[in-house]
Motif scaffolding. Structure first.
Motif, mmCIF file in Angstrom:
data_model
loop_
_atom_site.group_PDB
_atom_site.id
_atom_site.type_symbol
_atom_site.label_atom_id
_atom_site.label_comp_id
_atom_site.label_asym_id
_atom_site.label_seq_id
_atom_site.Cartn_x
_atom_site.Cartn_y
_atom_site.Cartn_z
ATOM 1 N N ARG A 26 71.442 30.078 45.213
ATOM 2 C CA ARG A 26 70.850 29.648 46.486
ATOM 3 C C ARG A 26 71.440 28.323 46.975
ATOM 4 O O ARG A 26 71.356 28.009 48.153
ATOM 5 C CB ARG A 26 69.335 29.496 46.329
ATOM 6 C CG ARG A 26 68.613 30.821 46.183
ATOM 7 C CD ARG A 26 68.529 31.587 47.502
ATOM 8 N NE ARG A 26 67.723 32.786 47.352
ATOM 9 C CZ ARG A 26 68.148 34.017 47.558
ATOM 10 N NH1 ARG A 26 69.392 34.216 47.938
ATOM 11 N NH2 ARG A 26 67.344 35.041 47.403
ATOM 12 N N GLN B 124 72.702 32.470 50.614
ATOM 13 C CA GLN B 124 71.294 32.236 50.955
ATOM 14 C C GLN B 124 70.512 33.533 51.150
ATOM 15 O O GLN B 124 69.347 33.612 50.808
ATOM 16 C CB GLN B 124 71.205 31.420 52.257
ATOM 17 C CG GLN B 124 71.746 30.016 52.154
ATOM 18 C CD GLN B 124 70.781 29.081 51.480
ATOM 19 O OE1 GLN B 124 69.651 29.443 51.224
ATOM 20 N NE2 GLN B 124 71.234 27.877 51.161
ATOM 21 N N ALA B 125 71.188 34.517 51.718
ATOM 22 C CA ALA B 125 70.435 35.689 52.161
ATOM 23 C C ALA B 125 70.437 36.842 51.154
ATOM 24 O O ALA B 125 69.775 37.844 51.368
ATOM 25 C CB ALA B 125 71.000 36.160 53.496
ATOM 26 N N ILE B 126 71.209 36.701 50.080
ATOM 27 C CA ILE B 126 71.250 37.827 49.133
ATOM 28 C C ILE B 126 69.891 37.969 48.442
ATOM 29 O O ILE B 126 69.390 37.014 47.864
ATOM 30 C CB ILE B 126 72.318 37.600 48.039
ATOM 31 C CG1 ILE B 126 73.704 37.402 48.662
ATOM 32 C CG2 ILE B 126 72.346 38.769 47.055
ATOM 33 C CD1 ILE B 126 74.790 37.170 47.623
ATOM 34 N N PRO B 127 69.291 39.133 48.517
ATOM 35 C CA PRO B 127 68.035 39.317 47.785
ATOM 36 C C PRO B 127 68.274 39.247 46.278
ATOM 37 O O PRO B 127 69.252 39.813 45.789
ATOM 38 C CB PRO B 127 67.585 40.727 48.190
ATOM 39 C CG PRO B 127 68.417 41.106 49.355
ATOM 40 C CD PRO B 127 69.689 40.334 49.245
ATOM 41 N N ARG C 103 60.195 31.944 42.142
ATOM 42 C CA ARG C 103 60.084 31.989 43.599
ATOM 43 C C ARG C 103 60.539 30.662 44.198
ATOM 44 O O ARG C 103 61.252 30.642 45.206
ATOM 45 C CB ARG C 103 58.638 32.278 43.981
ATOM 46 C CG ARG C 103 58.452 32.351 45.460
ATOM 47 C CD ARG C 103 57.103 32.853 45.806
ATOM 48 N NE ARG C 103 57.060 34.306 45.841
ATOM 49 C CZ ARG C 103 55.947 34.986 46.039
ATOM 50 N NH1 ARG C 103 54.794 34.353 46.150
ATOM 51 N NH2 ARG C 103 55.964 36.294 46.102
ATOM 52 N N GLY D 139 64.010 30.528 44.495
ATOM 53 C CA GLY D 139 64.568 31.352 45.571
ATOM 54 C C GLY D 139 64.644 32.836 45.265
ATOM 55 O O GLY D 139 65.373 33.585 45.923
ATOM 56 N N ALA D 140 63.858 33.276 44.257
ATOM 57 C CA ALA D 140 63.869 34.699 43.919
ATOM 58 C C ALA D 140 63.149 35.496 44.991
ATOM 59 O O ALA D 140 62.195 35.019 45.596
ATOM 60 C CB ALA D 140 63.209 34.923 42.569
ATOM 61 N N THR D 141 63.627 36.713 45.211
ATOM 62 C CA THR D 141 63.030 37.564 46.227
ATOM 63 C C THR D 141 61.857 38.360 45.670
ATOM 64 O O THR D 141 60.850 38.552 46.328
ATOM 65 C CB THR D 141 64.104 38.534 46.766
ATOM 66 O OG1 THR D 141 65.238 37.768 47.132
ATOM 67 C CG2 THR D 141 63.599 39.322 47.950
#
Lengths: 736, 127
Positions: free
Chosen positions: B71, B77-80, B97, B100-102
Motif C-alpha cells: 500500500r 493502492q487499488a489492488i484488493p 485492515r 490496508g487489507a481488503t
C-alpha cells in the motif's frame, strides 16, 4: 503420464513439508534449550507448528489439527512473553514435538495413534496456559471454521457458508424463520453508506453493488444527501450512499456476505422485505418454524430458480468451464530452490554414470594399448575426459548425499526416551550435523545407531549417584559426531561414563564359553568381545536391553554398508564407538590383484598394508599353518587362490604378494596373492540378485579391459576360512 | 473472466492448494513464499495482479508488513488484498485492515468461497 489426483499429490507433498517443519522445530527447540530465546527462534518454532496445523486443517486431519493447535497456543504464550520458557517447558516442548512427529506419521499412513500418549502431553500443555486455552477453545467452537476443504471442478453450490466467520452481521435475523415462500415477493432493503476508510482498503462499492446481481435484479438509488458543496468536496471522502431494493429468495447472510469485508467501514443495514416484516412477533416466527421443519427452506432452492430473471453472471467457475490457466511459481525468494526428483531416476543416473566410468576406463586402456603417446591430442583429450568423468561421478553422488542432521535429530529423541526410561539425566551433544552421506547409507544407519545410542545411555553412563561419586557432573553427556575423513564418513557415539569394565566383560565371555578360560588378551581384544553374537553385559535386564539386538547385529549392519565399527574406552572417562563408512555404496576404492589365473578386487579399506614375501619371513607351524613374520608379530597366511578353489596350496610362497588384512576384532591375516595389479576405483555391481549371498564375495565389477572381476569381502572370507578350513587364521574361533 | 492472482504463503502445501484452486477456476496464479518474495514477485509481474492473497505468519516479512509495503506504493493502492489465515482474532483483523487489507478469509478455505470473494473484490464476478 497417467492422471494423478492433484490433491493426492499435494497431500504427499504436505507430509514432506511436515518433515522439514519438524526439523526446523527441533532446531529451534534445541537452540532454546541452549538458552537462545531470540524472538526469531521462538517464531520459527511457532511457525513450524502453525504451518503443520494449517495444512492439516486443509486435509481434515483432525487429530493433527487439534494437537498442533494446542501446542501452538502454548508457544504463542512464549512468543508474546506471557509465559516464561523454563527448562521444564522446553523439555515438554520436545516431547510435544515428538508427539507431533508421531501424529504426522500416523496421519500420513492413515493410522491412529495411542490417544493416551497424546492426551498426556495435551494435559501438560494445558496446565501451562490453563484458563487462556479454555477461553480460546470456546471461541473456536463458536467460529467452527475447521471444515476440511474440498477441491473439485464441480459447480459452486451457493449454500455453504462455513468459511466466513465475520458474516453474521445481525445474528437474530439469521434465524431460518424467514420463509421465502410467503405470498409477497421476498427480498431486502439495503442501505449502504461507505466511510472514507473503505476506499483505502482496496474495497470498491461498485463491485459490491454488482455482486448483488448474483441474487436478483437490484434497484439502486444513489443517496446524495450528504454531498457537500463543490468547495467542501474531498475526493477520498465517502459522501455518496446507496439505497437498494433486491427481490430475491437468497438468505440474509448471503447478502451480508457481499459486504463482509467492509464490516465497520460503512454504515450498512439489511432489512428483509416482503412477508417477513409482516410477521415480526416471536410467536409467529416460532409457528413458522413448526410449519416448515427440516433443513433450511432454501437449501434445495438455488437463487436462480426463484428469481424472475436468472442472475446474468454467476461466479465464473460455476458458469464457465475452467480455462487452461498458466501457473507460475516464483517461490525463489528465500533459501535455496529445490526440486523433488523420483529416487528411481537418480538410481538410473548413478548406474549410467557407473557405466560411463567403466567405459572411460576401457577406452583409456585400449588407447594405451594402441601405443598412442600421452602427449598427443588424443592423449590429452583422454586426460580431460577422465577428469570430466570423475567430476560427473562426484556430482551425481552428491545428488544422493544428505546431511546426517535428520538422523541426529531422531537420535535426540532416542536419548530423551531412553534416559527417561532408565532415570538418568542426559545431555545430548551433536557435532557435524551438516556432514553429508549417501541417502541409503543414512537410512540404514538408523537402526544400528539407535542401538548404540541406547547402549550409551543404558550401559555407558553411570547413574547420577555414581557420577557425583566419581566427581562428574550430574548430567551424563552423550556426543554424536559426524565428519569426513580421508574419503569416508566417520560417525562417533561417545559417552562420558565409566568406560568398559574389561574384567567383567572377559569374565562374561569366559562364562558363556566365547573364549577359553584364562586366555591372555589385550584391552582392545577384550573390548571387541562386545561384538560377539550372544554377548550381553547387562546383569539385570533393564527396560532398554532385551530388545533382541546385540552389538553383533550392529556390526553386521555397519559392515553390510561397507563400514567398520571400532571401540575405544578409557576407564573412568567413557567409551567411544566409531563407525567409518564409505561415502557411497556405488563405487569402491579397490586393489586389483591376480591369483590362480583370476583377477579379483580387494576393498582398499580392509587392507592395512602390502608386502612381498621373502623366505626368511615364512615360518611353518605344524602341517597346516604357515605364518609370516611381520616385524615382531607372527601372522597366519591365507592363500586366497586356495581358499576360493582356484588351485591347491603351493610348495613355497616366496616372492608372492601379501595383503595384510585387519579384522574387526583386530586379529590380522596375511592374504597371499600372486600379484598386485593396480589400485583403482571400481563401480560396484551387486551379485545377490542373481546368485544370492556367496561367502567371502561382496559384489562384482567390470574392469577397464571389459572383464568381470569379483570384489572380495575379506573379513567374511577369513571368518569362513577360520570356521571351516585348515588355514585357520583366528587366534580363537568367532562363530560367524 | 480470468483473473490474475498473486498468492503469498510460506507453506508450500497452502501454495500448492491455492494454485490448484485458482487454476481450476481458470485463474492465473503466481505464488511467493513470504512478504519479501511477494514484493519482489509483484514488482516482476508484467501486469499488476487483479488481487493478492496473503498469509499473516510468515518469515522475513509477515502479512502485515507485506500489506503495508504494497500500500505504500502509489501504483498498488487499488489492488484488493485478501488475508488468508488460520487466525481469526479481531485484533489481528483490525491490524490487517489498518495496514490496508481488503478482506479476511479463515483457513482452511473453501475454494468456491475464495473464488467468489476474489471475483467480488476484483469486480469481475457479476459485472
Amino acid at each position: 503420464m497417467a492422471d494423478i489426483d492433484p490433491m493426492a499429490e499435494i497431500r504427499a507433498s504436505f507430509f514432506i513439508e511436515c518433515e522439514e517443519l519438524l526439523e526446523s522445530l527441533q532446531d529451534g527447540l534445541t537452540a532454546m534449550d541452549d538458552g537462545d530465546f531470540d524472538s526469531e527462534t521462538i517464531n520459527v518454532c511457532f511457525r513450524a507448528v502453525h504451518s503443520i496445523k494449517g495444512g492439516a486443517g486443509a486435509f481434515g486431519l483432525e487429530a493433527l489439527v487439534r494437537f498442533a493447535h494446542r501446542f501452538e497456543t502454548v508457544m504463542d504464550e512464549i512468543r508474546n512473553g506471557r509465559l516464561e520458557p523454563t527448562r521444564d517447558t522446553i523439555s515438554l516442548f520436545f516431547r510435544g514435538a515428538d508427539v507431533l512427529f508421531d501424529l504426522v506419521r500416523a496421519s500420513r499412513d492413515d493410522e491412529s495413534l495411542d490417544d493416551a500418549t497424546v492426551e498426556l502431553i495435551l494435559v501438560d500443555l494445558e496446565a501451562l496456559v490453563g484458563a487462556r486455552l479454555a477461553e480460546e477453545e470456546a471461541e473456536e467452537a463458536e467460529g467452527a471454521d475447521f471444515t476440511p476443504m474440498s477441491l473439485s471442478l464441480d459447480p459452486i453450490d451457493g449454500d455453504d457458508h462455513s468459511g466466513f466467520a465475520l458474516m453474521d452481521l445481525d445474528a437474530p435475523l439469521d434465524d431460518p424463520a424467514i420463509p421465502p415462500t410467503s405470498s409477497a415477493p421476498a427480498g431486502f432493503k439495503i442501505a449502504f453508506h461507505p466511510a472514507a476508510e473503505l476506499f483505502a482498503s482496496g474495497n470498491e462499492p461498485r463491485h459490491m453493488l454488482a455482486a448483488l446481481r448474483d441474487f436478483g435484479e437490484p434497484h439502486i438509488t444513489c443517496d446524495l444527501s450528504n454531498l457537500p458543496d463543490l468547495t467542501g468536496l474531498v475526493p477520498e471522502q465517502g459522501v455518496v450512499g446507496w439505497h437498494i431494493t433486491l427481490e430475491t429468495s437468497a438468505r440474509k447472510e448471503e447478502i451480508a456476505e457481499v459486504f463482509e469485508f467492509v464490516d465497520g467501514l460503512c454504515e450498512l443495514s439489511i432489512e428483509a422485505t416482503g412477508s417477513a416484516p409482516a410477521l415480526p412477533d416471536l410467536e409467529s416466527i416460532d409457528l413458522e418454524n413448526i410449519v416448515i421443519p427440516g433443513p433450511r427452506p432454501d437449501d434445495d432452492t438455488p437463487p436462480q430458480d426463484a428469481t424472475p430473471e436468472p442472475a446474468p453472471a454467476t461466479p465464473p467457475s460455476a458458469s464457465s468451464p475452467p480455462a487452461p490457466a498458466k501457473s507460475k511459481d516464483k517461490s525463489t525468494g528465500s533459501a535455496k530452490a529445490t526440486v523433488r526428483v523420483d529416487l528411481d531416476r537418480i538410481e538410473r543416473l548413478v548406474n549410467l554414470v557407473g557405466e560411463l566410468v567403466i567405459n572411460q576406463a576401457m577406452l583409456s586402456q585400449s588407447i594405451t594399448e594402441a601405443g598412442v603417446p600421452t602427449n598427443s591430442a588424443v592423449g590429452s583429450g583422454l586426460e580431460e575426459f577422465l577428469q570430466l568423468t570423475r567430476d560427473i561421478q562426484e556430482s551425481v553422488m552428491m545428488i544422493r548425499a544428505q546431511p546426517v542432521k535428520s538422523l541426529f535429530q531422531r537420535m535426540s529423541r532416542i536419548i530423551r526416551e531412553s534416559s527417561a526410561m532408565v532415570g538418568k539425566s542426559v545431555r545430548f551433544v551433536t557435532e557435524g550435523e551438516q556432514t553429508e552421506i549417501d541417502k541409503t547409507v543414512l537410512e540404514r544407519l538408523a537402526d544400528p545407531l539407535t542401538h548404540m545410542v541406547r547402549n550409551a545411555v543404558d550401559h555407558g553412563l553411570e547413574n547420577t549417584d555414581g557420577r557425583l561419586a566419581a566427581g562428574k557432573s550430574a548430567d551424563g553427556i552423550v556426543t554424536l559426531t559426524a565428519a569426513h575423513k580421508s574419503g569416508r564418513v566417520v560417525l562417533e557415539v561417545k559417552d562420558d561414563g565409566s568406560g568398559i569394565n574389561r574384567e567383567r566383560v572377559k569374565q562374561i565371555a569366559e562364562d558363556k564359553g566365547l573364549i577359553p578360560p584364562g586366555v591372555q588378551m589385550q584391552d582392545q581384544e577384550i573390548d571387541n568381545l562386545l561384538f560377539l553374537p550372544g554377548f550381553s553385559t547387562a546383569t539385570e535386564v533393564s527396560d532398554l536391553s532385551g530388545r533382541g539386538v546385540g552389538m553383533d547385529v550392529v556390526r553386521s549392519a555397519i559392515q553390510a554398508l561397507g563400514g567398520r565399527v571400532t571401540i575405544t574406552s578409557e576407564p573412568g572417562s567413557g567409551t567411544t564407538f566409531s563407525i567409518s563408512l564409505p561415502l557411497t555404496l556405488a563405487v569402491l576404492d579397490g586393489m586389483v590383484v591376480e591369483t590362480g589365473g583370476e583377477t579379483l578386487v580387494v576393498p582398499l579399506g580392509s587392507i592395512a598394508e602390502t608386502l612381498t614375501l621373502t623366505a626368511a619371513d615364512i615360518e611353518q607351524l605344524g602341517a597346516d599353518t604357515t605364518l609370516v613374520r611381520i616385524r615382531e608379530e607372527f601372522v597366519p597366511i591365507l592363500d586366497l587362490a586356495v581358499e576360493l578353489g582356484f588351485r591347491t596350496p603351493l610348495e613355497g610362497y616366496e616372492g608372492r604378494s601379501v595383503l595384510l588384512i585387519t579384522s574387526e576384532d583386530n586379529s590380522r591375516t596375511a592374504l597371499v596373492v600372486d600379484r598386485i595389479v593396480e589400485q583403482r576405483q571400481v563401480v560396484i555391481k551387486g551379485l545377490q540378485e542373481s546368485y544370492g549371498r556367496v561367502a567371502g564375495i561382496a559384489a562384482a565389477t567390470i574392469l577397464g579391459n571389459g572383464r568381470i572381476a569379483l570384489i572380495l569381502d575379506p573379513t567374511d572370507l577369513i571368518a569362513s576360512a577360520g570356521s571351516s578350513g585348515p588355514h585357520s587364521a583366528q587366534p580363537f574361533a568367532i562363530a560367524g | 473472466m480470468s483473473l490474475s492472482i498473486l498468492a503469498v504463503d510460506d507453506s508450500r502445501t497452502i501454495r500448492d492448494m491455492l494454485r490448484l484452486a485458482l487454476t481450476q477456476a481458470g485463474f492465473e496464479a503466481t505464488t511467493a513464499e513470504d512478504g519479501v518474495d511477494g514484493l519482489e514477485t509483484l514488482k516482476d509481474m508484467s501486469e499488476q495482479p487483479d488481487a493478492i492473497i496473503t498469509d499473516i505468519n510468515m518469515p522475513r516479512m509477515d502479512g502485515f508488513g507485506f500489506i503495508d509495503a504494497v500500500r505504500a506504493q502509489d501504483t498498488y493502492q487499488a489492488i484488493p488484498i485478501l488475508v488468508l489465515s488460520t487466525e481469526s482474532a479481531d485484533e489481528l483483523k483490525s491490524r490487517a485492515r489498518t495496514a490496508g487489507a481488503t478482506g479476511w478469509i479463515v483457513k482452511p478455505f473453501d475454494p468456491s468461497k475464495l473464488i467468489r470473494a476474489l471475483n467480488m473484490v476484483a469486480g469481475k464476478g457479476a459485472a
